[in-house]
Design an enzyme around this catalytic site. Structure first.
Site, short mmCIF file in Angstrom:
data_model
loop_
_atom_site.label_atom_id
_atom_site.label_comp_id
_atom_site.label_asym_id
_atom_site.label_seq_id
_atom_site.Cartn_x
_atom_site.Cartn_y
_atom_site.Cartn_z
N SER A 193 0.83 -1.21 0.00
CA SER A 193 0.00 0.00 0.00
C SER A 193 0.86 1.26 0.00
O SER A 193 2.00 1.26 0.48
CB SER A 193 -0.90 0.02 1.24
N1 SAH Z 1 -1.36 -4.76 3.96
C1 SAH Z 1 -0.65 -5.01 2.74
C2 SAH Z 1 -1.47 -4.68 1.53
C3 SAH Z 1 -1.33 -5.72 0.50
S1 SAH Z 1 -2.48 -5.64 -0.85
C4 SAH Z 1 0.68 -4.27 2.75
O1 SAH Z 1 0.92 -3.45 3.62
O2 SAH Z 1 1.50 -4.55 1.88
C5 SAH Z 1 -3.85 -6.59 -0.22
C6 SAH Z 1 -3.58 -8.04 0.13
O3 SAH Z 1 -4.84 -8.60 0.47
C7 SAH Z 1 -3.01 -8.90 -0.98
O4 SAH Z 1 -1.84 -9.52 -0.55
C8 SAH Z 1 -4.12 -9.92 -1.24
O5 SAH Z 1 -3.64 -11.21 -1.61
C9 SAH Z 1 -4.83 -9.96 0.09
N2 SAH Z 1 -6.21 -10.44 0.06
C10 SAH Z 1 -7.19 -10.19 -0.83
N3 SAH Z 1 -8.32 -10.84 -0.50
C11 SAH Z 1 -8.04 -11.53 0.66
C12 SAH Z 1 -8.80 -12.41 1.51
N4 SAH Z 1 -10.08 -12.73 1.25
N5 SAH Z 1 -8.18 -12.93 2.58
C13 SAH Z 1 -6.89 -12.63 2.88
N6 SAH Z 1 -6.12 -11.82 2.12
C14 SAH Z 1 -6.70 -11.28 1.01
#
Ligand code: SAH
Length: 226
Positions: free
Chosen positions: A76
């Protein structure tokens, strides 16, 4: 948390791309974009974001932008991480926090320096494996990870004082609402692609107060395992 800095890679250090100056500049940018909580700004100032991305992108680690982390996912944007954290801790620091979407682990790492324990769930095992290694190397003792579909939360560890979703859906999955403690706060990007807003819910018994904040752009909250 000084141990955090022990793992900065020599090559990245050599290029000066991980310098404190770069982080200070990022904090100045966040301030200019209305992040005001000094606790959050301090943690961003000291967290080595370059460790959460591929070395090839390390030169861009302290730009205020989302970056690819592989498997179609992104780390993010720092402003978004700061803003969500600010919204979560504004009226009291939560003890136990559930994060849905571990990804690179950066949001969890920022939270872990402010709250009691972070419970973070990721559906893509390959991403989670890498992130777990990093948490270990950085010696975070208060981050627990789980490979699962975050739509079902983490029932065995509920209730949580706060819940944060780092992937966007049109509504908050019911299980996550149920796992939020009375008096707790939940922050999520909500809305259809192209029209998402940071949204905060506070739970008081069966009453849910909803507030909407800035427009954002997150990857989608998916179902099942990756
Ligand atoms: N908090 C992270 C943001 C990553 S982007 C950071 O700081 O880098 C969002 C993430 O959510 C991705 O890795 C994606 O695989 C995950 N995601 C999407 N749907 C999900 C679900 N149902 N359960 C768990 N993770 C999920």
């Amino acid at each position: 948390m000084s141990m955090l800095f022990g793992v900065a890679s020599a090559s990245a250090r050599g290029h000066g791309m991980t310098s404190q100056r770069a982080r200070d500049r990022l904090v100045a940018t966040l301030r200019a974009e209305r992040i005001t909580d000094p606790r959050v700004l301090d943690v961003i100032r000291t967290t080595p974001r370059h460790l959460f991305i591929d070395e090839a992108l390390a030169a861009r680690a302290y730009e205020n932008t989302a970056l690819p982390i592989g498997l179609g996912q992104t780390i993010s944007q720092p402003w978004v991480v700061a803003r969500m954290t600010e919204l979560l801790i504004e009226r009291g620091v939560p003890g136990r926090v559930l994060e849905v979407g571990t990804g690179s682990g950066y949001q969890a790492a920022v939270l872990a320096q402010l709250v009691g324990t972070v419970y973070t769930v990721e559906r893509i095992e390959e991403l989670l494996r890498k992130t777990r290694r990093l948490f270990r190397a950085m010696k975070f003792g208060n981050i627990r990870t789980r490979h699962d579909d975050g739509n079902i939360g983490w029932p065995d560890e509920a209730p949580f004082d706060a819940v944060v979703l780092t992937a966007a859906g049109e509504s908050v999955p019911r299980a996550l609402c149920e796992q939020l403690a009375d008096g707790g706060v939940l922050v999520a990007p909500l809305g259809p692609a192209g029209n998402q807003r940071l949204t905060r819910f506070r739970r008081e018994g069966d009453e849910w107060a909803r507030e909407e904040f800035e427009a954002v752009s997150f990857v989608p909250l998916l179902g099942g395992l990756g």
